[in-house]
Design an enzyme around this catalytic site. Structure first.
Site, PDB file in Angstrom:
ATOM      1  N   GLY A  44      -3.883   4.893   4.645  1.00  0.00           N
ATOM      2  CA  GLY A  44      -3.985   4.713   3.228  1.00  0.00           C
ATOM      3  C   GLY A  44      -2.780   5.229   2.437  1.00  0.00           C
ATOM      4  O   GLY A  44      -1.706   5.981   2.823  1.00  0.00           O
TER       5      GLY A  44
ATOM      6  N   ILE B 138      -0.722  13.279   8.304  1.00  0.00           N
ATOM      7  CA  ILE B 138      -0.591  14.717   9.112  1.00  0.00           C
ATOM      8  C   ILE B 138       0.877  14.693   9.390  1.00  0.00           C
ATOM      9  O   ILE B 138       1.383  13.923  10.049  1.00  0.00           O
ATOM     10  CB  ILE B 138      -1.302  14.442  10.312  1.00  0.00           C
ATOM     11  CG1 ILE B 138      -2.889  13.956  10.023  1.00  0.00           C
ATOM     12  CG2 ILE B 138      -1.457  15.697  11.260  1.00  0.00           C
ATOM     13  CD1 ILE B 138      -3.520  13.593  11.360  1.00  0.00           C
TER      14      ILE B 138
ATOM     15  N   LYS C 132       2.042   4.197  18.396  1.00  0.00           N
ATOM     16  CA  LYS C 132       2.303   5.645  17.970  1.00  0.00           C
ATOM     17  C   LYS C 132       2.159   6.593  19.212  1.00  0.00           C
ATOM     18  O   LYS C 132       3.012   7.535  19.087  1.00  0.00           O
ATOM     19  CB  LYS C 132       1.065   5.759  17.117  1.00  0.00           C
ATOM     20  CG  LYS C 132       1.101   5.109  15.562  1.00  0.00           C
ATOM     21  CD  LYS C 132      -0.443   5.244  14.945  1.00  0.00           C
ATOM     22  CE  LYS C 132      -0.167   4.535  13.570  1.00  0.00           C
ATOM     23  NZ  LYS C 132      -1.556   4.470  12.998  1.00  0.00           N
TER      24      LYS C 132
ATOM     25  N   LYS D 290       6.129   1.979  12.439  1.00  0.00           N
ATOM     26  CA  LYS D 290       5.982   2.650  13.824  1.00  0.00           C
ATOM     27  C   LYS D 290       6.052   1.529  14.814  1.00  0.00           C
ATOM     28  O   LYS D 290       6.520   1.538  16.171  1.00  0.00           O
ATOM     29  CB  LYS D 290       4.577   3.196  14.049  1.00  0.00           C
ATOM     30  CG  LYS D 290       3.306   2.191  13.902  1.00  0.00           C
ATOM     31  CD  LYS D 290       2.838   2.642  12.385  1.00  0.00           C
ATOM     32  CE  LYS D 290       1.854   1.485  12.133  1.00  0.00           C
ATOM     33  NZ  LYS D 290       0.886   2.138  11.146  1.00  0.00           N
TER      34      LYS D 290
ATOM     35  N   GLU E   8      -3.439  -2.709   9.336  1.00  0.00           N
ATOM     36  CA  GLU E   8      -2.146  -3.600   9.408  1.00  0.00           C
ATOM     37  C   GLU E   8      -2.214  -4.775   8.617  1.00  0.00           C
ATOM     38  O   GLU E   8      -3.382  -5.313   8.482  1.00  0.00           O
ATOM     39  CB  GLU E   8      -1.430  -3.578  10.700  1.00  0.00           C
ATOM     40  CG  GLU E   8      -1.428  -2.132  11.387  1.00  0.00           C
ATOM     41  CD  GLU E   8      -0.262  -1.512  10.539  1.00  0.00           C
ATOM     42  OE1 GLU E   8       0.796  -1.910  10.308  1.00  0.00           O
ATOM     43  OE2 GLU E   8      -0.832  -0.095  10.076  1.00  0.00           O
TER      44      GLU E   8
ATOM     45  N   GLU F 217       8.153  10.386   9.574  1.00  0.00           N
ATOM     46  CA  GLU F 217       6.925  11.398   9.798  1.00  0.00           C
ATOM     47  C   GLU F 217       5.551  10.317   9.437  1.00  0.00           C
ATOM     48  O   GLU F 217       4.656  10.730  10.100  1.00  0.00           O
ATOM     49  CB  GLU F 217       6.980  12.306   8.511  1.00  0.00           C
ATOM     50  CG  GLU F 217       5.886  13.329   8.678  1.00  0.00           C
ATOM     51  CD  GLU F 217       5.826  14.267  10.145  1.00  0.00           C
ATOM     52  OE1 GLU F 217       6.755  14.980  10.267  1.00  0.00           O
ATOM     53  OE2 GLU F 217       4.828  13.863  10.702  1.00  0.00           O
TER      54      GLU F 217
ATOM     55  N   THR G 131       0.624  -1.378  -0.021  1.00  0.00           N
ATOM     56  CA  THR G 131       0.079   0.043   0.052  1.00  0.00           C
ATOM     57  C   THR G 131       0.944   1.275   0.113  1.00  0.00           C
ATOM     58  O   THR G 131       0.724   2.056  -0.799  1.00  0.00           O
ATOM     59  CB  THR G 131      -0.728   0.040   1.536  1.00  0.00           C
ATOM     60  OG1 THR G 131      -1.837  -1.027   1.152  1.00  0.00           O
ATOM     61  CG2 THR G 131      -1.948   1.263   1.306  1.00  0.00           C
ATOM     62  N   VAL G 132       1.907   1.444   1.059  1.00  0.00           N
ATOM     63  CA  VAL G 132       2.683   2.544   1.249  1.00  0.00           C
ATOM     64  C   VAL G 132       3.626   2.538   0.204  1.00  0.00           C
ATOM     65  O   VAL G 132       3.960   3.612  -0.558  1.00  0.00           O
ATOM     66  CB  VAL G 132       3.150   2.703   2.503  1.00  0.00           C
ATOM     67  CG1 VAL G 132       4.021   3.906   2.722  1.00  0.00           C
ATOM     68  CG2 VAL G 132       2.268   2.620   3.660  1.00  0.00           C
TER      69      VAL G 132
ATOM     70  N   VAL H 261       3.409   7.900  12.359  1.00  0.00           N
ATOM     71  CA  VAL H 261       2.333   8.157  13.136  1.00  0.00           C
ATOM     72  C   VAL H 261       1.176   9.721  12.397  1.00  0.00           C
ATOM     73  O   VAL H 261       1.814  10.231  11.923  1.00  0.00           O
ATOM     74  CB  VAL H 261       2.716   9.172  14.509  1.00  0.00           C
ATOM     75  CG1 VAL H 261       1.321   9.417  15.194  1.00  0.00           C
ATOM     76  CG2 VAL H 261       3.591   8.218  15.436  1.00  0.00           C
TER      77      VAL H 261
END
Ligand code: NAP
Ligand code: HSE
Length: 436
Positions: free
Chosen positions: A305, A133, A202, A102, A187, A126, A12-13, A129
């Site tokens: 996401g 954002i 987190k 994390k 996850e 970054e 996904t990431v 968490v």
């Protein structure tokens, strides 16, 4: 000057990151200098949502770390091992690391930070968490002049998405969890989301940044939404509250040895409907930072996401690329950042903290029962804010009583609850949730 990126993971990431790197038009000019050189996956035959030249894909993550064309290692594979060892190997090779992991940072953050400081390379987190954002850099830098009193927030997108859809549409838990998995929010093992472990990872990371020292991740009291009964959400709504999975880290003081004492926990929590976190819906996250002299600052946005998380990962890559561009150096740490400035932090005994509570009791529908419950609380100095008996089946053996307390010492509250459990007309303590 081209900067070679090595990706560990194209799920996904990873796919979200690759998508940004492959389409630099209209983004920060430095994105055009980033070249995806090598990508490790587990299954070379799995279809991918991004088109990559076959020769850059491999199934050996160590080969990515050691590839001389890779300048920055981006770890988005997840899990504890081999992720931790690969991060340490990249550091040992003098390569900056960007990670969204994390679970690794919450457990091995200190080991990794020490290795990075010794080697003089950046490890940026970054994306670990709050998804998209920006919260890590603001806590590290922009709020650095504050004495932080409390960090609290909704920091798991999957569970907030599940709770929101269950509350808004009456959707079934299993179906909404399946949607969260399909949308790439959950996850690899969604137990980490619904049992509260992901939020605990987190808040451990945020605690380290806000209070300047790491805490024992395994000691964080953690309760997930899997233990939540839907009737408590309904009763809470009738009483003017919403239920959210909240993680918080509260400053309690300094012990005689100079260690910072903290109350850190994760739990489904009642929020008054006008609380700033109560209006955070769906996959969104929000982190409320309370400090002196800044007051209250809230960070809000999509918490999981592909796109939002990739946005945070690429921001870290650009940060490192920007330093390289500015200094012409290899992206190494400035000596000031490398200095070890960690403090000793520890969790306090939860019994010594002040909390408000929501309690649901199943009792007999008999005269005097509310009085007897009230006396148990009163004997321990636990002040009641409201006590309500909800509609029952009419069976005299079956009533539901909900109590909301004022802020009380948790130890006294637990003692009162033990006395209440022992009352002959109390059948069960069905729920006990903190309330903000
Ligand atoms: P994912 O979809 O499960 O992707 C993991 C990727 O890593 C896959 O491409 C997998 O290969 C690869 N991989 C796993 N183990 C490997 C190994 N031993 N060797 C080579 N490749 C390996 O996970 P994700 O959702 O992208 O999450 C990645 C990380 O980001 C996790 O640490 C997660 O906690 C964190 N994160 C996720 C989100 C989110 O919204 N999803 C948000 C913030 C942070 P295959 O594809 O071949 O299986
Ligand atoms: N599973 C995590 C969540 C991903 O739902 O918040 C973002 O860290």
């Amino acid at each position: 000057m081209t900067i070679g990126i090595g990706l560990l993971g194209l799920g996904t990431v990873g796919a979200g990151v690759a998508e940004i790197l492959l389409t630099p038009e209209g983004r920060h000019p430095l994105v055009a200098d980033l070249a995806l050189k090598r990508v490790a996956v587990r299954d070379l035959n799995r279809p991918r949502p991004v088109d990559l030249p076959a020769e850059i894909l491999c199934s050996d993550p160590e080969a990515v770390v050691n590839d001389p064309a890779v300048d920055i290692v981006v770890e988005v594979m997840g899990g504890l091992e081999p992720a931790r060892s690969l991060i340490l190997a990249a550091i040992a090779a003098g390569k900056p690391v960007v990670t969204a992991n994390k679970a690794v940072i919450a457990r091995y953050g200190e080991e990794i930070a020490e290795a990075a400081a010794k080697q003089g390379v950046y490890v940026l987190i970054e994306a670990a968490v709050g998804g998209g954002i920006p919260i890590i850099e603001p806590l590290k830098q922009s709020l650095g002049g504050n004495r932080i009193q409390r960090v609290s927030g909704i920091i798991n997108g999957t569970t907030n998405y599940i709770l929101s859809r269950m509350a808004d549409e009456g959707a079934a838990y299993d179906a909404v969890l399946a949607d969260a998995q399909r949308l790439g929010y959950a996850e690899a093992d969604p137990a980490a989301d619904v049992e509260g472990g992901d939020a605990a990872d987190k808040i451990a990371i945020l605690t380290g940044l806000a209070f300047g020292g790491s805490i024992d991740r395994a000691a964080i009291p953690t309760q997930g939404i899997n233990s939540l009964d839907s009737c408590d959400v309904t009763y809470a709504a009738q009483l003017g509250y919403v239920v959210k999975l909240v993680a918080k880290a509260q400053y309690q003081g300094i012990d005689p040895a100079g260690s910072v004492e903290l109350d850190v926990r994760v739990s489904p929590t009642l929020l008054p409907k006008d609380h700033p976190l109560a209006g955070v819906h769906g996959v969104n996250n929000a982190i409320l930072v309370e400090g002196d002299p800044v007051g209250r600052v809230m960070f809000y946005g999509p918490g999981a996401g592909a796109g939002p998380t990739a946005s945070a990962v690429v921001a870290d890559i650009l940060n490192i690329a920007g330093i390289r561009a500015a200094t012409g150096a290899s992206g190494q740490l400035d000596p000031l950042l490398a200095a070890n400035r960690w403090r000793s932090c520890q969790l306090v005994d939860p019994g010594e903290t002040l909390q408000r509570y929501y309690v649901r009791l199943q009792t007999g529908d008999q005269a005097g029962v509310i009085g007897r419950i009230g006396s148990c609380f009163g004997d321990q100095g636990v002040s009641i804010r409201s006590i309500v008996q909800f509609e029952t089946s009419g069976d005299p053996a079956d009533a539901e009583i909900v109590v909301i307390t004022h802020e009380v010492l948790e130890r006294n509250f637990r003692q009162a609850l033990a006395s209440i459990k022992a009352l002959p007309d109390v059948n069960a303590v069905c729920a006990c949730l903190p309330t903000l």
